[in-house]
Write a protein that holds these residues in place. Structure first.
Motif, PDB file in Angstrom:
ATOM      1  N   ALA A 230       0.826  -1.209   0.000  1.00 21.52           N
ATOM      2  CA  ALA A 230       0.000   0.000   0.000  1.00 21.52           C
ATOM      3  C   ALA A 230       0.859   1.257   0.000  1.00 21.52           C
ATOM      4  N   ASP A 231       0.424   2.243  -0.773  1.00 20.50           N
ATOM      5  CA  ASP A 231       0.959   3.596  -0.661  1.00 20.50           C
ATOM      6  C   ASP A 231       0.071   4.435   0.234  1.00 20.50           C
ATOM      7  N   PHE A 232      -1.238   4.155   0.173  1.00 21.66           N
ATOM      8  CA  PHE A 232      -2.211   4.789   1.055  1.00 21.66           C
ATOM      9  C   PHE A 232      -3.114   3.698   1.623  1.00 21.66           C
ATOM     10  N   ALA A 233      -3.538   3.888   2.856  1.00 20.55           N
ATOM     11  CA  ALA A 233      -4.536   3.004   3.461  1.00 20.55           C
ATOM     12  C   ALA A 233      -5.287   3.800   4.517  1.00 20.55           C
ATOM     13  N   VAL A 234      -6.580   3.540   4.634  1.00 19.12           N
ATOM     14  CA  VAL A 234      -7.393   4.261   5.614  1.00 19.12           C
ATOM     15  C   VAL A 234      -8.098   3.278   6.532  1.00 19.12           C
ATOM     16  N   LEU A 235      -8.293   3.719   7.774  1.00 21.87           N
ATOM     17  CA  LEU A 235      -9.048   2.954   8.757  1.00 21.87           C
ATOM     18  C   LEU A 235     -10.053   3.867   9.430  1.00 21.87           C
ATOM     19  N   SER A 236     -11.133   3.266   9.910  1.00 20.61           N
ATOM     20  CA  SER A 236     -12.188   3.986  10.608  1.00 20.61           C
ATOM     21  C   SER A 236     -12.231   3.508  12.050  1.00 20.61           C
ATOM     22  N   ALA A 237     -11.916   4.387  13.002  1.00 12.08           N
ATOM     23  CA  ALA A 237     -11.795   3.972  14.400  1.00 12.08           C
ATOM     24  C   ALA A 237     -13.098   3.407  14.949  1.00 12.08           C
ATOM     25  N   HIS A 238     -14.234   3.964  14.521  1.00 11.65           N
ATOM     26  CA  HIS A 238     -15.488   3.532  15.138  1.00 11.65           C
ATOM     27  C   HIS A 238     -15.915   2.140  14.688  1.00 11.65           C
ATOM     28  N   LYS A 239     -15.231   1.592  13.679  1.00 15.23           N
ATOM     29  CA  LYS A 239     -15.501   0.223  13.252  1.00 15.23           C
ATOM     30  C   LYS A 239     -14.528  -0.772  13.895  1.00 15.23           C
ATOM     31  N   MET A 240     -13.663  -0.277  14.780  1.00 18.67           N
ATOM     32  CA  MET A 240     -12.686  -1.133  15.452  1.00 18.67           C
ATOM     33  C   MET A 240     -12.617  -0.784  16.941  1.00 18.67           C
ATOM     34  N   PHE A 241     -13.811  -0.609  17.553  1.00 19.63           N
ATOM     35  CA  PHE A 241     -14.007  -0.366  18.987  1.00 19.63           C
ATOM     36  C   PHE A 241     -13.774   1.076  19.394  1.00 19.63           C
ATOM     37  N   GLY A 242     -13.268   1.947  18.491  1.00 25.68           N
ATOM     38  CA  GLY A 242     -13.052   3.338  18.843  1.00 25.68           C
ATOM     39  C   GLY A 242     -14.320   4.159  18.686  1.00 25.68           C
ATOM     40  N   THR A 243     -14.154   5.480  18.674  1.00 25.40           N
ATOM     41  CA  THR A 243     -15.299   6.384  18.609  1.00 25.40           C
ATOM     42  C   THR A 243     -15.442   6.963  17.206  1.00 25.40           C
ATOM     43  N   THR A 244     -16.606   7.523  16.939  1.00 24.27           N
ATOM     44  CA  THR A 244     -16.836   8.190  15.665  1.00 24.27           C
ATOM     45  C   THR A 244     -15.985   9.461  15.587  1.00 24.27           C
ATOM     46  N   GLY A 245     -15.772   9.917  14.351  1.00 20.74           N
ATOM     47  CA  GLY A 245     -15.022  11.155  14.154  1.00 20.74           C
ATOM     48  C   GLY A 245     -13.519  10.996  14.242  1.00 20.74           C
ATOM     49  N   THR A 246     -13.021   9.763  14.159  1.00 18.26           N
ATOM     50  CA  THR A 246     -11.581   9.517  14.232  1.00 18.26           C
ATOM     51  C   THR A 246     -11.207   8.458  13.202  1.00 18.26           C
ATOM     52  N   GLY A 247     -10.097   8.671  12.518  1.00 18.90           N
ATOM     53  CA  GLY A 247      -9.628   7.700  11.542  1.00 18.90           C
ATOM     54  C   GLY A 247      -8.124   7.757  11.406  1.00 18.90           C
ATOM     55  N   VAL A 248      -7.612   6.870  10.577  1.00 20.76           N
ATOM     56  CA  VAL A 248      -6.172   6.783  10.331  1.00 20.76           C
ATOM     57  C   VAL A 248      -5.946   6.781   8.825  1.00 20.76           C
ATOM     58  N   LEU A 249      -4.976   7.564   8.386  1.00 21.83           N
ATOM     59  CA  LEU A 249      -4.510   7.544   7.003  1.00 21.83           C
ATOM     60  C   LEU A 249      -3.044   7.153   7.010  1.00 21.83           C
ATOM     61  N   TYR A 250      -2.739   6.040   6.372  1.00 26.99           N
ATOM     62  CA  TYR A 250      -1.350   5.626   6.193  1.00 26.99           C
ATOM     63  C   TYR A 250      -0.839   6.181   4.869  1.00 26.99           C
ATOM     64  N   CYS A 251       0.305   6.843   4.916  1.00 28.69           N
ATOM     65  CA  CYS A 251       0.958   7.359   3.707  1.00 28.69           C
ATOM     66  C   CYS A 251       2.393   6.842   3.698  1.00 28.69           C
TER      67      CYS A 251
END
Length: 437
Positions: A230-251
């Motif tokens: 991957a050059d880019f990858a995204v995750l959604s925190a609220h789909k992995m036990f975290g809260t809404t409004g937070t995510g991760v972008l891998y670059c």
């Protein structure tokens, strides 16, 4: 057309999970009579995550890194610690981890920070119209924006197989010397199929960038962004036990010098001569403004919970439940599976199964099972009705039942889902099927 024969080996419970102890971690489940089967939309929140959010608001609330006093500096160190923990979680380096408001924001950040500056007239992005709208509309909007400045890019759709995976041969046939980005859903949010593009990597120019939407795979199975290429990858925190409004972008580091500060503000740029702004170093370059501090703290707590549970065990738990659900629903008269694990020749699946039932619409079926205590998702599941792409026919095969675009019922599981939950749901659907027929 009937589905393939069911898998024949007996169903065994996933090893290592004590259902009562796991469910005790999730307060909302302790107070609910319903069976929650919608974890692909959002997961339930464990106590450490809830305590992380409450703790920030109850004790030492401050703006991380915006002061020299202890409250602010401790928070800044904690956020950087969570960044390093997230990097370990993904097989990345800390400077490759950007905190975002969510996976949708992460994909839009790729379009704005990379696409606006890098793409020229005639360049191409390959994508699947069957993916989540968050991995379709940012590229459509990017095309619209660039057209206003005289740069016309092409969005080239590729097919999805009957198994719900990206069609590798079709994708390879659509790659041209003008292809700049291939974007894919790692674990499909409707079909539950895993796509790694591993077979394609040696067939594509290494200058082409790869983008993975890991919103559904994050927190469900181990992810190694380097193994994915991957050059880019995204995750959604609220789909992995975290809260809404937070995510991760891998670059990946190889793209850092090709990214602009698309969100200028605090941290993301520094002023230089002649009123020009020079982007800050990564990852600050893409993190303008005050971050979602409680959300990032909650993400850190979620990662600890997932790490303690062990992602291979989580993946196995969901695989067993997927198989149990498919084998239970397969004999139901009039039930048809969408593309995905139900059509696979071997055992696979990571907790997402979608289907329709003759004689009753998906929305009505969802309402009925909710009244009977089972909470599922119904509808088109954010798959765009019209992706706005050039029409390259056929876009996809439509699945084994021609149902790729149909409204459906989606069942999705996680560690707090039990075999008994699945068995009761299957009996409920079977009863409804007999009545509507």
């Amino acid at each position: 057309m009937r589905s393939p024969a069911p898998w024949h080996s007996p169903v065994q419970p996933a090893p290592g999970f004590d259902a009562a102890r796991v469910r005790a971690l999730f307060p909302a489940l302790a107070e609910a009579d319903e069976v929650y089967l919608d974890s692909a939309s959002t997961t339930q929140k464990p106590l450490p995550v809830i305590e992380a959010v409450e703790g920030y608001h109850r004790r030492h609330t401050a703006n991380a890194g915006r002061g020299t006093y202890r409250w602010a500096t401790v928070l800044e160190r904690e956020i950087e610690s969570i960044r390093a923990r997230t990097a370990d979680f993904l097989g990345a380096r800390p400077d490759e981890i950007v905190f975002t408001p969510g996976a949708t924001a992460g994909l839009n950040a790729v379009a704005l920070a990379w696409g606006l500056a890098e793409l020229d007239d005639g360049d191409e992005i390959l994508y699947s119209p069957r993916d989540h709208a968050a991995n379709v509309y940012p590229w459509v909007q990017l095309r619209t924006t660039l057209a206003r400045f005289g740069r016309h890019i092409r969005l080239v759709p590729y097919r999805v197989t009957a198994l719900g995976e990206a069609d590798i041969d079709d994708l390879a046939a659509r790659v041209t010397p003008r292809t700049r980005l291939i974007t894919v859903s790692h674990l499909h949010h409707v079909f539950g199929a895993l796509t790694t593009l591993e077979e394609l990597r040696d067939r594509v120019d290494p200058r082409v960038l790869w983008c993975f939407d890991c919103s559904q795979s994050g927190g469900h199975l181990p992810i190694d962004v380097r193994a994915l290429g991957a050059d880019f990858a995204v995750l959604s925190a609220h789909k992995m036990f975290g809260t809404t409004g937070t995510g991760v972008l891998y670059c990946a580091r190889r793209v850092h010098d090709r990214l602009t500060a698309f969100l200028p503000g605090g941290n993301s740029a520094v002023r230089v001569a002649d009123s020009m702004l020079q982007p800050a170093e990564m990852p600050r370059r893409l993190e303008g403004g005050t971050p979602n501090i409680p959300g990032i703290l909650a993400l850190g707590a979620a990662l600890e919970v997932l790490t303690d549970m062990g992602l291979p065990r989580v993946a196995e738990h969901n695989r067993v439940l997927t198989r149990r659900l498919i084998d239970g629903l397969r004999p139901v008269p009039g039930l048809r599976f969408l593309p995905g694990p139900a059509h696979a020749p071997c055992e696979n699946g990571y907790g997402i199964v979608s289907f329709t039932l003759d004689g009753i619409g998906a929305t009505d079926l969802g309402f009925v099972v909710a009244e009977l205590g089972f909470l599922v998702r119904t509808g088109a599941h954010c798959v765009p009705a019209d992706a706005g792409a050039e029409r390259v026919q056929p876009v996809d095969a439509g699945g084994p039942n021609g149902l790729a675009d149909a409204d459906s019922v989606r069942v999705s599981t996680h560690v707090y889902t039990t075999g008994d939950d699945i068995d009761r749901f299957v009996r409920c659907v079977a009863t409804i099927a007999s009545e509507v027929r």
